[in-house]
Design a protein around this motif. Structure first.
Motif, short mmCIF file in Angstrom:
data_model
loop_
_atom_site.label_atom_id
_atom_site.label_comp_id
_atom_site.label_asym_id
_atom_site.label_seq_id
_atom_site.Cartn_x
_atom_site.Cartn_y
_atom_site.Cartn_z
N HIS A 162 14.77 56.10 16.12
CA HIS A 162 14.22 54.74 16.19
C HIS A 162 14.92 53.98 17.31
O HIS A 162 16.14 53.84 17.28
N LEU A 163 14.14 53.48 18.26
CA LEU A 163 14.71 52.62 19.30
C LEU A 163 14.55 51.15 18.97
O LEU A 163 15.04 50.29 19.70
N ASP A 164 13.84 50.87 17.89
CA ASP A 164 13.68 49.50 17.40
C ASP A 164 13.81 49.51 15.88
O ASP A 164 13.57 50.53 15.23
N LEU A 165 14.14 48.37 15.34
CA LEU A 165 14.41 48.25 13.91
C LEU A 165 13.11 48.28 13.10
O LEU A 165 12.21 47.48 13.37
N GLY A 192 19.91 46.27 17.70
CA GLY A 192 20.74 45.19 18.22
C GLY A 192 20.24 43.84 17.77
O GLY A 192 19.25 43.72 17.04
N LEU A 193 20.91 42.82 18.25
CA LEU A 193 20.61 41.46 17.84
C LEU A 193 19.17 41.07 18.19
O LEU A 193 18.49 40.41 17.40
N GLN A 194 18.70 41.47 19.35
CA GLN A 194 17.35 41.08 19.75
C GLN A 194 16.30 41.68 18.82
O GLN A 194 15.23 41.09 18.61
N ASP A 195 16.56 42.88 18.26
CA ASP A 195 15.64 43.46 17.27
C ASP A 195 15.51 42.54 16.07
O ASP A 195 14.41 42.28 15.57
N VAL A 196 16.66 42.05 15.60
CA VAL A 196 16.66 41.18 14.42
C VAL A 196 15.92 39.89 14.73
O VAL A 196 15.07 39.43 13.95
N LYS A 230 13.66 39.29 17.03
CA LYS A 230 12.23 39.51 17.25
C LYS A 230 11.49 39.68 15.92
O LYS A 230 10.42 39.09 15.71
N LEU A 231 12.04 40.49 15.01
CA LEU A 231 11.38 40.70 13.73
C LEU A 231 11.30 39.42 12.92
O LEU A 231 10.29 39.12 12.28
N ARG A 232 12.40 38.65 12.93
CA ARG A 232 12.38 37.40 12.15
C ARG A 232 11.38 36.41 12.75
O ARG A 232 10.68 35.72 12.01
N GLN A 233 11.27 36.35 14.05
CA GLN A 233 10.29 35.47 14.67
C GLN A 233 8.87 35.92 14.33
O GLN A 233 7.99 35.08 14.05
N MET A 234 8.62 37.21 14.37
CA MET A 234 7.29 37.72 14.03
C MET A 234 6.93 37.37 12.60
O MET A 234 5.79 36.98 12.30
N LEU A 235 7.90 37.48 11.71
CA LEU A 235 7.64 37.18 10.31
C LEU A 235 7.35 35.70 10.11
O LEU A 235 6.35 35.32 9.48
N GLU A 236 8.21 34.85 10.65
CA GLU A 236 8.04 33.41 10.43
C GLU A 236 6.79 32.89 11.12
O GLU A 236 6.19 31.90 10.68
N GLY A 237 6.36 33.53 12.19
CA GLY A 237 5.17 33.10 12.90
C GLY A 237 3.89 33.72 12.39
O GLY A 237 2.80 33.46 12.92
N SER A 238 3.99 34.59 11.36
CA SER A 238 2.80 35.26 10.83
C SER A 238 1.94 34.29 10.02
O SER A 238 2.38 33.19 9.66
N GLN A 239 0.72 34.71 9.71
CA GLN A 239 -0.22 33.88 8.96
C GLN A 239 -0.06 34.03 7.46
O GLN A 239 -0.82 33.44 6.69
N GLY A 240 0.90 34.83 7.02
CA GLY A 240 1.08 35.06 5.58
C GLY A 240 1.51 33.79 4.85
O GLY A 240 2.11 32.89 5.43
N ASN A 241 1.22 33.76 3.54
CA ASN A 241 1.63 32.59 2.75
C ASN A 241 3.11 32.68 2.42
O ASN A 241 3.80 33.63 2.78
N ASP A 242 3.60 31.66 1.71
CA ASP A 242 5.03 31.60 1.43
C ASP A 242 5.50 32.78 0.59
O ASP A 242 6.61 33.29 0.79
#
Length: 638
Positions: free
Chosen positions: A320-323, A351-355, A357-369
């Protein structure tokens, strides 16, 4: 892929007598002497008409759990599989052992589909494979109502879970099987499901009253290794060159562009590396997967679009090259290594950027709370595995409700226990600097302030006048990156959900800033990680006293496989070839005693391989021997 069923060659008779026991089918058709743990219990439950929910690790032998009951019970077993390539490979493997198997999917012309449907109605099939979207068509459901059915098997059942990592909306419609075919036994199978997902599978597929069979999740032949990402490309090249230069493997990347770039890099270094992602044409994807299955030493670089149901037994590494987004995804993807039971590696850098990026993708998603809360929990569990200082295997198994009493001794934290250090002071400096700079900057800028850099950007912002400017010169930039990575992973900092990677404080950092708690941090290794070193019990290499004979058998197997357009392991597994070489059977009767040689393969290939054996020198004891890793019998069909 152009594998089709030749219905003219299918026998109208079952390959075993109607009164055959499951044990007889296991031996006579598949060539094995005994069931693996839980297999026999699951088979008997279905044969008796019961339903079952089965959780069994990849390579644990899920397929035989429904294939044998389908052959013992009257009627045809219907297998719902999400992938066309997987069902075609399984049908090809079943036909090799004389099982009357076919599939219905979109690759077939009208005439081929009609042949399969008519064979089903005439009762001339033991197993019929189809995709969920095909099965749910009114025409298919009507067809099944007119046929004699022995069971329904729902493979990759975790696809029904909306909380899972491989959700398929068509799987939600499979609840209709319990309504319209109430008297037909049903079995749902998966290798990956935590307690929440297991409950959802049972509820959505009406299996709450079914017997649940949960095998251990441990894959002891896989060594789990996770390293901080410094130069991912170089780290990957060093890893493959040092440990798997001639092996088949899978490299996972998050984006299509990164897949293409990584495949080109490996090709430039002399590896046979093929890209696989949804942006490629379907013909190119099918061609690349075909090469991966049928050639040795091919590396596929892929997004998560690749891998579900891949039956290739000798994948020696998954990188895996990404998380990954969750432990379910990580376990599913790494589980594609070492299906044959031989030592394999699950290797990852993050690395830190993986974390971020994933957190930004999650918080910016259209999913509900609710969705976001569940996904945060899954991501936190994944990050926890990365930063843990104790046995990784114990933590991974614990997540799935499995327990291991002692550390495994075959993960990086067991082989090279990580050092920890009191990072309380460094953490307070890091958090204070994020606060003093206004929580508007990314990690590299904050590190520059901590280390007292005098660059134009800092001068323009006036941050050289801050109390935190230059208070962190005792740590290098990489050491500070490790501190910030662990702070984000453990929830003390978060990335700005609006983008740009700006770090922001969270509520849980208050006690740290007030000096009320202390923090131990993991010290990143400054040297290369220890190469894989499993115990002798896990290394299933055998000394081959006749290398020339071994190559002669492998060459004949490859010729037969190429003639039929199937992977070599569909003809015979390495373990079977090894036993042929060691035992040197001189007759079909003697060859029938070799593990993995069922009656159909004996009839089809017996004389051919006996001829190869008879052409070999009489003496087994060559003057030179060599160590060649040999796959144990891949019982993935078991």
């Amino acid at each position: 892929m152009d594998t089709y069923v030749d219905f003219d060659q299918l026998s109208p008779e079952k390959p075993v007598s109607p009164s055959a026991s499951p044990e007889q089918v296991l031996h006579e058709v598949f060539g094995y002497e005994s069931f693996r743990p839980l297999q026999g219990d699951i088979v008997r439950e279905l044969v008796s008409g019961g339903n079952a929910l089965v959780l069994m690790p990849t390579g644990g032998g899920k397929s035989l759990c429904y294939q044998i009951p389908a052959m013992v019970r009257p009627g045809t077993g219907v297998v719902i599989s999400p992938l066309i390539a997987l069902m075609q490979d399984q049908v090809a493997a079943l036909q090799q052992v004389g099982v009357r198997a076919a599939f219905l999917n979109s690759t077939m012309g009208m005439e081929q589909a009609m042949d399969a449907e008519n064979a089903l109605l005439r009762g001339e099939l033991d197993l019929l494979y189809c995709a969920p979207e095909r099965l749910l068509q009114p025409r298919t459901l009507s067809l099944l109502e007119d046929a004699s059915l022995s069971l329904f098997a729902i493979d990759e059942a975790h696809c029904v879970s909306q909380w899972g990592h491989d959700f398929r909306s068509d799987y939600l419609g499979l609840s209709i099987l319990a309504e319209r075919f109430a008297d037909v036994p049903r079995i749902a199978l998966t290798a990956t499901a935590d307690e929440r997902t297991r409950k959802e599978i049972a509820e959505r597929l009406s299996l709450t009253e079914a017997r649940h069979f949960i095998s251990g999740f441990d894959r002891p032949n896989i060594q789990y290794r996770i390293a901080p990402k410094t130069n991912a490309n170089k780290q990957l090249l060093d890893f493959i060159a040092a440990e798997h230069p001639d092996d088949s493997g899978i490299v996972y990347c998050m984006s299509r562009n990164k897949v293409d770039a990584t495949a080109r890099l490996l090709q430039q270094k002399g590896y046979t590396a093929l890209p696989y992602h949804a942006g490629l044409g379907s013909d190119e994807r099918a061609h690349n997967q075909e090469r991966f299955l049928r050639e040795d030493g091919v590396i596929v670089v892929a997004t998560i679009a690749f891998g579900m149901g891949i039956d290739k037994p000798d994948v020696r590494f998954v990188a895996h090259l990404d998380l990954p987004k969750s432990l379910e995804a990580y376990y599913q993807e790494t589980g594609r290594a070492g299906r044959d039971g031989n030592p394999s590696t699950a290797w990852m850098v993050y690395g830190l950027q993986d974390v971020i990026k994933l957190r930004q993708m999650l918080e910016g998603s259209q999913g509900n709370d609710t969705f976001k809360r569940v996904e945060r929990q899954k991501m936190d569990a994944m990050l926890g595995l990365c930063e843990i200082t104790t046995c990784r295997r114990q933590a991974l198994l614990r997540y799935f409700g499995d327990q291991m009493e002692q550390p495994c001794g075959n993960c990086d934290t067991c082989l090279t226990p990580p050092e920890t250090w009191d990072g309380t002071d460094a953490v307070r400096k890091a958090l204070s600097c994020v606060y003093r700079t206004g929580q508007r900057f990314g990690v590299n800028y904050v590190i520059d302030v901590l280390r007292g850099s005098d660059n134009e950007r800092i001068r323009q912002s006036g941050h050289q006048a801050l109390s935190t400017w230059g208070i962190g010169t005792e740590l290098s930039a990489n050491q500070w990156k490790s501190v910030f990575r662990q702070l984000v992973a453990n929830g003390y900092l978060r990335a700005d959900p609006e983008g740009y990677g700006a770090l922001q404080l969270t509520e849980i950092c208050r006690p740290v800033l007030r000096g009320e708690v202390s923090l131990e941090l993991r010290k990143d290794p400054e040297r290369k990680m220890t190469r894989r070193s499993g115990g002798d019990s896990q290394r299933r290499s055998q000394t081959i006293s006749d290398p020339a004979g071994w190559e002669a058998l492998r060459k004949k197997r490859k010729e037969l496989a190429d003639e039929q357009g199937v992977p070599p392991f569909v003809i015979f597994h390495d373990t079977t070839l090894m036993e042929l070489l060691d035992q040197r059977p001189a007759s079909l009767r003697e060859m029938s005693e070799i593990s993995g040689v069922g009656s159909a393969k004996l009839e089809r290939y017996g004389e051919t391989f006996l001829a190869v054996l008879s052409s070999l020198p009489v003496s087994h004891n060559a003057t030179e021997s060599t160590n060649i890793p040999v796959e144990p019998a891949d019982l993935s069909e078991k």
